[in-house]
Design an enzyme around this catalytic site. Structure first.
Site, mmCIF file in Angstrom:
data_model
loop_
_atom_site.group_PDB
_atom_site.id
_atom_site.type_symbol
_atom_site.label_atom_id
_atom_site.label_comp_id
_atom_site.label_asym_id
_atom_site.label_seq_id
_atom_site.Cartn_x
_atom_site.Cartn_y
_atom_site.Cartn_z
ATOM 1 N N LYS A 16 74.714 -59.261 25.628
ATOM 2 C CA LYS A 16 75.733 -59.151 26.671
ATOM 3 C C LYS A 16 76.115 -60.530 27.229
ATOM 4 O O LYS A 16 76.994 -60.637 28.086
ATOM 5 C CB LYS A 16 75.229 -58.259 27.808
ATOM 6 C CG LYS A 16 75.017 -56.802 27.389
ATOM 7 C CD LYS A 16 74.924 -55.894 28.599
ATOM 8 C CE LYS A 16 74.501 -54.476 28.257
ATOM 9 N NZ LYS A 16 75.441 -53.769 27.381
ATOM 10 N N THR A 62 67.898 -66.947 22.354
ATOM 11 C CA THR A 62 67.173 -65.703 22.581
ATOM 12 C C THR A 62 66.287 -65.381 21.378
ATOM 13 O O THR A 62 66.161 -66.201 20.454
ATOM 14 C CB THR A 62 68.158 -64.567 22.984
ATOM 15 O OG1 THR A 62 67.408 -63.422 23.361
ATOM 16 C CG2 THR A 62 69.111 -64.208 21.861
ATOM 17 N N LYS A 66 63.237 -68.754 20.982
ATOM 18 C CA LYS A 66 62.951 -69.474 22.235
ATOM 19 C C LYS A 66 61.812 -70.488 22.105
ATOM 20 O O LYS A 66 61.839 -71.528 22.727
ATOM 21 C CB LYS A 66 62.596 -68.488 23.351
ATOM 22 C CG LYS A 66 63.775 -67.714 23.884
ATOM 23 C CD LYS A 66 63.351 -66.877 25.072
ATOM 24 C CE LYS A 66 64.482 -65.984 25.522
ATOM 25 N NZ LYS A 66 64.149 -65.247 26.743
ATOM 26 N N ASP A 103 64.741 -68.082 32.764
ATOM 27 C CA ASP A 103 64.311 -66.685 32.869
ATOM 28 C C ASP A 103 63.549 -66.418 34.168
ATOM 29 O O ASP A 103 63.788 -65.419 34.852
ATOM 30 C CB ASP A 103 63.414 -66.297 31.677
ATOM 31 C CG ASP A 103 64.201 -66.143 30.390
ATOM 32 O OD1 ASP A 103 65.401 -65.800 30.472
ATOM 33 O OD2 ASP A 103 63.626 -66.357 29.319
ATOM 34 N N ALA A 129 51.278 -60.905 28.210
ATOM 35 C CA ALA A 129 50.891 -62.317 28.177
ATOM 36 C C ALA A 129 51.548 -63.028 26.996
ATOM 37 O O ALA A 129 51.004 -63.983 26.461
ATOM 38 C CB ALA A 129 49.369 -62.434 28.103
ATOM 39 N N ARG A 153 47.001 -56.200 27.020
ATOM 40 C CA ARG A 153 46.236 -55.390 26.062
ATOM 41 C C ARG A 153 45.160 -56.257 25.394
ATOM 42 O O ARG A 153 44.010 -55.878 25.337
ATOM 43 C CB ARG A 153 47.215 -54.833 25.020
ATOM 44 C CG ARG A 153 46.589 -54.001 23.961
ATOM 45 C CD ARG A 153 47.652 -53.413 23.066
ATOM 46 N NE ARG A 153 48.456 -54.444 22.397
ATOM 47 C CZ ARG A 153 49.486 -54.185 21.614
ATOM 48 N NH1 ARG A 153 49.858 -52.936 21.402
ATOM 49 N NH2 ARG A 153 50.160 -55.159 21.048
ATOM 50 N N VAL A 155 42.944 -59.019 26.012
ATOM 51 C CA VAL A 155 42.501 -59.664 27.245
ATOM 52 C C VAL A 155 42.412 -61.185 27.106
ATOM 53 O O VAL A 155 42.729 -61.923 28.050
ATOM 54 C CB VAL A 155 41.153 -59.060 27.734
ATOM 55 C CG1 VAL A 155 40.048 -59.300 26.736
ATOM 56 C CG2 VAL A 155 40.781 -59.599 29.104
ATOM 57 N N LYS A 157 44.292 -63.271 25.724
ATOM 58 C CA LYS A 157 45.568 -63.968 25.976
ATOM 59 C C LYS A 157 45.848 -64.063 27.474
ATOM 60 O O LYS A 157 46.358 -65.071 27.967
ATOM 61 C CB LYS A 157 46.714 -63.253 25.254
ATOM 62 C CG LYS A 157 46.721 -63.575 23.758
ATOM 63 C CD LYS A 157 47.618 -62.650 22.965
ATOM 64 C CE LYS A 157 49.102 -62.829 23.227
ATOM 65 N NZ LYS A 157 49.894 -61.902 22.376
ATOM 66 N N TYR A 218 65.978 -53.869 30.142
ATOM 67 C CA TYR A 218 66.895 -52.885 30.690
ATOM 68 C C TYR A 218 67.458 -52.088 29.534
ATOM 69 O O TYR A 218 67.422 -52.519 28.377
ATOM 70 C CB TYR A 218 68.036 -53.572 31.449
ATOM 71 C CG TYR A 218 68.998 -54.282 30.530
ATOM 72 C CD1 TYR A 218 68.740 -55.578 30.114
ATOM 73 C CD2 TYR A 218 70.114 -53.632 30.020
ATOM 74 C CE1 TYR A 218 69.570 -56.220 29.239
ATOM 75 C CE2 TYR A 218 70.959 -54.268 29.129
ATOM 76 C CZ TYR A 218 70.677 -55.562 28.747
ATOM 77 O OH TYR A 218 71.492 -56.177 27.856
HETATM 78 P P1 ATR Z 1 57.592 -61.520 24.170
HETATM 79 O O1 ATR Z 1 58.094 -62.868 23.768
HETATM 80 O O2 ATR Z 1 58.666 -60.478 24.304
HETATM 81 O O3 ATR Z 1 56.692 -61.556 25.353
HETATM 82 P P2 ATR Z 1 55.333 -61.470 22.418
HETATM 83 O O4 ATR Z 1 55.080 -62.902 22.677
HETATM 84 O O5 ATR Z 1 55.169 -60.905 21.044
HETATM 85 O O6 ATR Z 1 56.785 -61.019 22.890
HETATM 86 O O7 ATR Z 1 54.371 -60.641 23.419
HETATM 87 C C1 ATR Z 1 54.434 -59.267 23.480
HETATM 88 C C2 ATR Z 1 53.634 -58.801 24.679
HETATM 89 O O8 ATR Z 1 53.783 -57.383 24.815
HETATM 90 C C3 ATR Z 1 52.160 -59.068 24.574
HETATM 91 O O9 ATR Z 1 51.626 -59.232 25.858
HETATM 92 C C4 ATR Z 1 51.663 -57.749 23.936
HETATM 93 O O10 ATR Z 1 50.315 -57.489 24.128
HETATM 94 P P3 ATR Z 1 49.223 -58.126 23.091
HETATM 95 O O11 ATR Z 1 49.108 -59.571 23.470
HETATM 96 O O12 ATR Z 1 47.997 -57.359 23.341
HETATM 97 O O13 ATR Z 1 49.793 -57.930 21.721
HETATM 98 C C5 ATR Z 1 52.493 -56.771 24.706
HETATM 99 N N1 ATR Z 1 52.664 -55.465 24.057
HETATM 100 C C6 ATR Z 1 53.488 -55.149 23.043
HETATM 101 N N2 ATR Z 1 53.396 -53.835 22.743
HETATM 102 C C7 ATR Z 1 52.495 -53.297 23.598
HETATM 103 C C8 ATR Z 1 51.975 -51.990 23.816
HETATM 104 N N3 ATR Z 1 52.374 -50.953 23.077
HETATM 105 N N4 ATR Z 1 51.060 -51.823 24.793
HETATM 106 C C9 ATR Z 1 50.663 -52.872 25.540
HETATM 107 N N5 ATR Z 1 51.115 -54.129 25.405
HETATM 108 C C10 ATR Z 1 52.026 -54.345 24.439
#
Ligand code: ATR
Length: 274
Positions: A16, A62, A66, A103, A129, A153, A155, A157, A218
């Site tokens: 967008k 994006t 990034k 951001d 994280a 999820r 920990v 990280k 969103y």
């Molecule tokens: P982004 O740049 O969008 O943050 P990323 O760096 O791949 O993408 O990080 C994805 C985040 O979403 C991580 O914190 C991931 O948790 P893990 O570090 O345990 O992988 C979290 N995440 C993605 N899917 C998830 C789910 N189904 N339940 C809980 N956490 C999730």
């Protein structure tokens, strides 16, 4: 000559940003074009170089570029350095590339200015994280929160991120399954799970009475995380549309030296008019 800007990502068709920046340019009477570029995952640097060589003045960056972007830059803002990610790239008259990350300030402005949340003294839970979480950590800590907890999820990280940010404010990390006895005034979703609709599972007691829930993502329909917030009886449940417009406004300010009025643009997007 009309100044050229663009957003680069892959995929990019859904973005967008062109509509948002066109609305800003119209409102502030700026002579600029803003396109979308489908970035090549194997040659992002080449795409950026080509854009700059063709006279481009700035890019929004994006997913998935990034983190790659900051390796190309001549200089970097403090918030981009901490985030280890760049969402805004500005080209100087001499052709130097400056990187920034808007951001986090976009999130803060949406919550504080548009929604009226006061951060000072509040306890905040940031879920996730990854890159999205990293991008907002420093601005969040600079708001004067009493405590910021990063829950993830994986920990390790969350702990590593909290450790890296320790000097910037009161931050700690834990696992998603370690939120037993804590309650938060604001819970922010920075995981990518919102994008996939899988939802995440937090203990229902961890939102304080009258607490707020914010999903950095969103969609046209209620996000799973926002639905969870509603089910918990959150005082306010907000998705990331305002953040999207506010981060764009910060990029626009960086490029054009003017801050557009975001409210009409947020409203137009919400009503499907953009
Ligand atoms: P982004 O740049 O969008 O943050 P990323 O760096 O791949 O993408 O990080 C994805 C985040 O979403 C991580 O914190 C991931 O948790 P893990 O570090 O345990 O992988 C979290 N995440 C993605 N899917 C998830 C789910 N189904 N339940 C809980 N956490 C999730």
């Amino acid at each position: 000559m009309t100044d050229r800007y663009a957003v680069i990502g892959n995929p990019i068709a859904h973005s967008k940003s062109p509509a948002i920046h066109a609305a800003f340019a119209h409102q502030t009477e700026q002579d600029m074009d803003y396109d979308r570029i489908l970035g090549n995952p194997d040659d992002f640097a080449g795409d950026v170089r080509a854009f700059v060589a063709a006279g481009g003045r700035g890019l929004n960056v994006t997913v998935p570029f990034k983190e790659l972007a900051w390796e190309l830059l001549d200089d970097l803002s403090e918030r981009a350095r901490v985030a280890r990610a760049v969402n805004t790239l500005a080209v100087s008259d001499g052709g130097l590339l400056h990187g920034d990350n808007t951001d986090g300030i976009g999130l803060i402005r949406d919550l504080a200015e548009n929604q009226g949340f006061s951060f000072a003294g509040r306890s905040v839970l940031l879920v996730g994280a990854g890159g999205a979480a990293r991008g907002v950590l420093l601005p969040l800590l600079e708001t004067g929160v009493a405590a910021l907890t990063i829950a993830n999820r994986t920990v390790e990280k969350a702990l590593a991120l909290a450790e890296a940010m320790r000097a910037a404010g009161p931050v700690s990390g834990c696992g998603l399954d370690q939120l037993w006895d804590q309650r938060f005034d604001l819970i922010i979703n920075a995981t990518s799970s919102g994008l996939h609709g899988s939802g995440i599972h937090l203990p229902s007691h961890c939102l304080a009475e009258r607490g707020w829930v914010y999903d950095m993502y969103y969609s046209d329909t209620l996000t799973p995380f926002c639905r969870w917030g509603q089910e918990q009886g959150a005082r306010r449940v907000i998705d990331g549309l305002g953040m999207l417009v506010e981060q764009a406004a910060e990029s626009f300010l960086l490029w054009r030296g003017l801050r557009p009025d975001t409210a009409p643009v947020i409203n137009a997007l919400r009503e499907g008019q953009l």
